[in-house]
Design a protein around this motif. Structure first.
Motif, PDB file in Angstrom:
ATOM      1  N   GLU A   1       0.772  -1.140  -0.072  1.00 20.53           N
ATOM      2  CA  GLU A   1       0.036   0.048   0.049  1.00 20.53           C
ATOM      3  C   GLU A   1       0.965   1.169  -0.116  1.00 20.53           C
ATOM      4  OE1 GLU A   1      -3.218   0.505  -0.138  1.00 20.53           O
ATOM      5  OE2 GLU A   1      -3.786  -1.676  -0.521  1.00 20.53           O
TER       6      GLU A   1
ATOM      7  N   ILE B   1       1.759   4.881  -2.383  1.00 15.26           N
ATOM      8  CA  ILE B   1       1.478   6.234  -1.935  1.00 15.26           C
ATOM      9  C   ILE B   1       2.987   6.982  -1.746  1.00 15.26           C
ATOM     10  CG2 ILE B   1       1.334   7.367   0.459  1.00 15.26           C
ATOM     11  CD1 ILE B   1      -0.947   5.258   1.105  1.00 15.26           C
TER      12      ILE B   1
ATOM     13  N   GLU C   1       3.758   8.437  -4.997  1.00 18.33           N
ATOM     14  CA  GLU C   1       3.181   9.638  -5.420  1.00 18.33           C
ATOM     15  C   GLU C   1       3.644  10.751  -4.733  1.00 18.33           C
ATOM     16  OE1 GLU C   1      -0.816  10.251  -6.148  1.00 18.33           O
ATOM     17  OE2 GLU C   1      -1.486   8.081  -6.451  1.00 18.33           O
TER      18      GLU C   1
ATOM     19  N   ARG D   1       0.638   8.585  11.004  1.00 21.51           N
ATOM     20  CA  ARG D   1      -0.087   8.160  12.183  1.00 21.51           C
ATOM     21  C   ARG D   1      -1.393   7.830  12.342  1.00 21.51           C
ATOM     22  NH1 ARG D   1       1.519   9.984  17.636  1.00 21.51           N
ATOM     23  NH2 ARG D   1       3.909   9.786  17.553  1.00 21.51           N
ATOM     24  N   ALA D   2      -1.873   6.481  12.464  1.00 20.08           N
ATOM     25  CA  ALA D   2      -3.214   6.224  12.411  1.00 20.08           C
ATOM     26  C   ALA D   2      -3.658   6.015  13.947  1.00 20.08           C
ATOM     27  CB  ALA D   2      -3.631   5.141  11.520  1.00 20.08           C
ATOM     28  N   GLU D   3      -4.764   5.591  14.066  1.00 14.70           N
ATOM     29  CA  GLU D   3      -5.415   5.365  15.451  1.00 14.70           C
ATOM     30  C   GLU D   3      -4.642   4.044  16.238  1.00 14.70           C
ATOM     31  OE1 GLU D   3      -9.992   5.303  16.540  1.00 14.70           O
ATOM     32  OE2 GLU D   3      -9.448   5.095  14.576  1.00 14.70           O
ATOM     33  N   ARG D   4      -4.542   2.944  15.287  1.00 15.48           N
ATOM     34  CA  ARG D   4      -3.846   1.893  16.023  1.00 15.48           C
ATOM     35  C   ARG D   4      -2.345   1.538  15.586  1.00 15.48           C
ATOM     36  NH1 ARG D   4      -9.335   0.629  15.352  1.00 15.48           N
ATOM     37  NH2 ARG D   4      -9.151  -0.002  13.300  1.00 15.48           N
ATOM     38  N   LEU D   5      -1.996   2.167  14.635  1.00 16.10           N
ATOM     39  CA  LEU D   5      -0.618   1.968  14.245  1.00 16.10           C
ATOM     40  C   LEU D   5       0.017   3.254  13.600  1.00 16.10           C
ATOM     41  CD1 LEU D   5      -0.697  -1.415  12.262  1.00 16.10           C
ATOM     42  CD2 LEU D   5       0.368  -1.291  14.493  1.00 16.10           C
TER      43      LEU D   5
ATOM     44  N   ILE E   1      -2.847  12.702  -1.983  1.00 12.95           N
ATOM     45  CA  ILE E   1      -2.048  11.673  -1.325  1.00 12.95           C
ATOM     46  C   ILE E   1      -2.914  11.373  -0.005  1.00 12.95           C
ATOM     47  CG2 ILE E   1       0.166  11.378  -0.033  1.00 12.95           C
ATOM     48  CD1 ILE E   1       1.311  13.250  -2.229  1.00 12.95           C
TER      49      ILE E   1
ATOM     50  N   GLU F   1      -5.515   8.780  -0.450  1.00 11.39           N
ATOM     51  CA  GLU F   1      -5.063   7.343  -0.453  1.00 11.39           C
ATOM     52  C   GLU F   1      -4.732   6.887   0.730  1.00 11.39           C
ATOM     53  OE1 GLU F   1      -3.216   5.928  -3.556  1.00 11.39           O
ATOM     54  OE2 GLU F   1      -3.579   7.518  -5.199  1.00 11.39           O
ATOM     55  N   ILE F   2      -3.989   7.710   1.614  1.00 13.06           N
ATOM     56  CA  ILE F   2      -3.362   7.264   2.729  1.00 13.06           C
ATOM     57  C   ILE F   2      -4.432   6.855   3.785  1.00 13.06           C
ATOM     58  CG2 ILE F   2      -2.159   8.003   4.950  1.00 13.06           C
ATOM     59  CD1 ILE F   2      -0.298   9.582   3.203  1.00 13.06           C
TER      60      ILE F   2
ATOM     61  N   ALA G   1      -5.736   3.613   2.673  1.00  9.36           N
ATOM     62  CA  ALA G   1      -4.741   2.414   3.052  1.00  9.36           C
ATOM     63  C   ALA G   1      -5.016   2.075   4.444  1.00  9.36           C
ATOM     64  CB  ALA G   1      -3.359   3.006   2.632  1.00  9.36           C
ATOM     65  N   ALA G   2      -4.923   3.267   5.196  1.00  4.74           N
ATOM     66  CA  ALA G   2      -4.946   3.053   6.745  1.00  4.74           C
ATOM     67  C   ALA G   2      -6.373   2.084   7.087  1.00  4.74           C
ATOM     68  CB  ALA G   2      -5.104   4.230   7.459  1.00  4.74           C
TER      69      ALA G   2
ATOM     70  N   LEU H   1      -7.890   0.215   5.119  1.00  2.00           N
ATOM     71  CA  LEU H   1      -7.860  -1.353   4.646  1.00  2.00           C
ATOM     72  C   LEU H   1      -6.661  -2.143   5.372  1.00  2.00           C
ATOM     73  CD1 LEU H   1      -8.449  -1.811   1.642  1.00  2.00           C
ATOM     74  CD2 LEU H   1      -6.327  -2.031   1.164  1.00  2.00           C
ATOM     75  N   LEU H   2      -5.686  -1.450   6.110  1.00  2.00           N
ATOM     76  CA  LEU H   2      -4.889  -2.178   6.941  1.00  2.00           C
ATOM     77  C   LEU H   2      -5.297  -2.349   8.306  1.00  2.00           C
ATOM     78  CD1 LEU H   2      -1.801  -0.287   5.658  1.00  2.00           C
ATOM     79  CD2 LEU H   2      -2.520  -2.627   5.000  1.00  2.00           C
ATOM     80  N   GLU H   3      -6.566  -1.910   8.468  1.00  2.00           N
ATOM     81  CA  GLU H   3      -7.141  -1.770   9.951  1.00  2.00           C
ATOM     82  C   GLU H   3      -6.157  -1.153  11.036  1.00  2.00           C
ATOM     83  OE1 GLU H   3      -8.411  -5.598  10.965  1.00  2.00           O
ATOM     84  OE2 GLU H   3      -9.345  -5.929   8.944  1.00  2.00           O
ATOM     85  N   ALA H   4      -5.535   0.026  10.288  1.00  4.34           N
ATOM     86  CA  ALA H   4      -4.788   0.682  11.422  1.00  4.34           C
ATOM     87  C   ALA H   4      -5.302   1.716  11.985  1.00  4.34           C
ATOM     88  CB  ALA H   4      -3.533   1.189  10.492  1.00  4.34           C
ATOM     89  N   GLY H   5      -6.794   1.885  11.511  1.00  7.08           N
ATOM     90  CA  GLY H   5      -7.829   3.078  12.344  1.00  7.08           C
ATOM     91  C   GLY H   5      -7.480   4.189  11.455  1.00  7.08           C
ATOM     92  N   THR H   6      -8.271   5.106  12.008  1.00  5.65           N
ATOM     93  CA  THR H   6      -8.253   6.288  11.164  1.00  5.65           C
ATOM     94  C   THR H   6      -6.999   7.014  11.127  1.00  5.65           C
ATOM     95  OG1 THR H   6     -10.363   6.586  12.207  1.00  5.65           O
ATOM     96  CG2 THR H   6      -9.834   8.392  10.745  1.00  5.65           C
ATOM     97  N   ALA H   7      -6.556   7.387   9.822  1.00  8.31           N
ATOM     98  CA  ALA H   7      -5.191   8.220   9.562  1.00  8.31           C
ATOM     99  C   ALA H   7      -5.373   9.498  10.523  1.00  8.31           C
ATOM    100  CB  ALA H   7      -4.770   8.276   8.310  1.00  8.31           C
ATOM    101  N   GLU H   8      -4.530   9.997  11.175  1.00  6.54           N
ATOM    102  CA  GLU H   8      -4.565  11.212  11.846  1.00  6.54           C
ATOM    103  C   GLU H   8      -3.701  12.198  11.610  1.00  6.54           C
ATOM    104  OE1 GLU H   8      -4.333   9.679  15.715  1.00  6.54           O
ATOM    105  OE2 GLU H   8      -6.387   9.169  15.915  1.00  6.54           O
TER     106      GLU H   8
END
Lengths: 121, 121
Positions: free
Chosen positions: A49, A53, A56, A75-79, B53, B56-57, B60-61, B63-70
């Motif tokens: 993924e 990105i 781009e 930075r996302a919520e969980r990772l 960008i 897309e991020i 991706a986040a 999709l990856l179950e990383a949670g909401t991109a912050e």
């Protein structure tokens, strides 16, 4: 020897989960997932993924005359993921938990990146 | 009142160049460019590139179950950009020089983001 470099970065970063060395074509060179991380991460999917990105972002940075893109962090919520461009072909990524040591992750990734660069040539 | 928040973030960040409040559709709400920055930045172009960008991020986040991109940061040779997602529709971005205070940029952007969020509803 790539795995050792990745393992070193992941294990020395508080909250480090996984490390990945990948080509911009999305093909992984090597990876390391910390056993005790608790959060199972499909590190290759993460990489694929982000390789898109990252491509781009590099284009955008060029376009904006910001110079070569060197590091991207998401930075996302969980990772949290920190990516560092090694050269035209490869990048290295580190995924860590949100409470992990982000500053150390960036520092270790920078030193790992030059190590990997010399091994990749 | 958006401009004041942006100006506050840019001026208080050592090396801060420009601040931008923009919709994910690439349409700017407000912006501020520091006069004395030395590096002229086409902040709207920066924003438009990054809105794509960022979208897309976020995908991706998810999709990856990383949670909401912050938060996303991009370090390039000549400019560093930190973007923070405010809500489903808007994000705020700060561009700073490479030697600027990255940690402070992130901190100020976080507080600005909640201020902007309450003004945007």
């Amino acid at each position: 020897m790539f795995k050792e470099v990745l393992q070193d970065v992941v294990d020395r970063t508080e909250g480090g989960v996984a490390g990945l060395l990948m080509g911009f074509d999305g093909i992984p060179v090597d990876q390391y997932v910390r056993e005790s991380a608790g959060a199972p991460v499909d590190v290759e999917t993460v990489g694929m993924e982000f390789s898109v990105i990252l491509k781009e972002i590099r284009k955008a940075a060029d376009l904006l005359e910001a110079g070569t893109a060197e590091e991207v962090s998401v930075r996302a919520e969980r990772l949290t993921t920190v990516l560092r461009v090694i050269n035209e072909e490869y990048f290295v990524a580190l995924t860590l938990l949100p409470h992990g040591n982000f500053g150390k992750a960036r520092f270790l990734l920078r030193t790992a990146s030059s190590k990997l660069a010399s091994e990749l040539t």
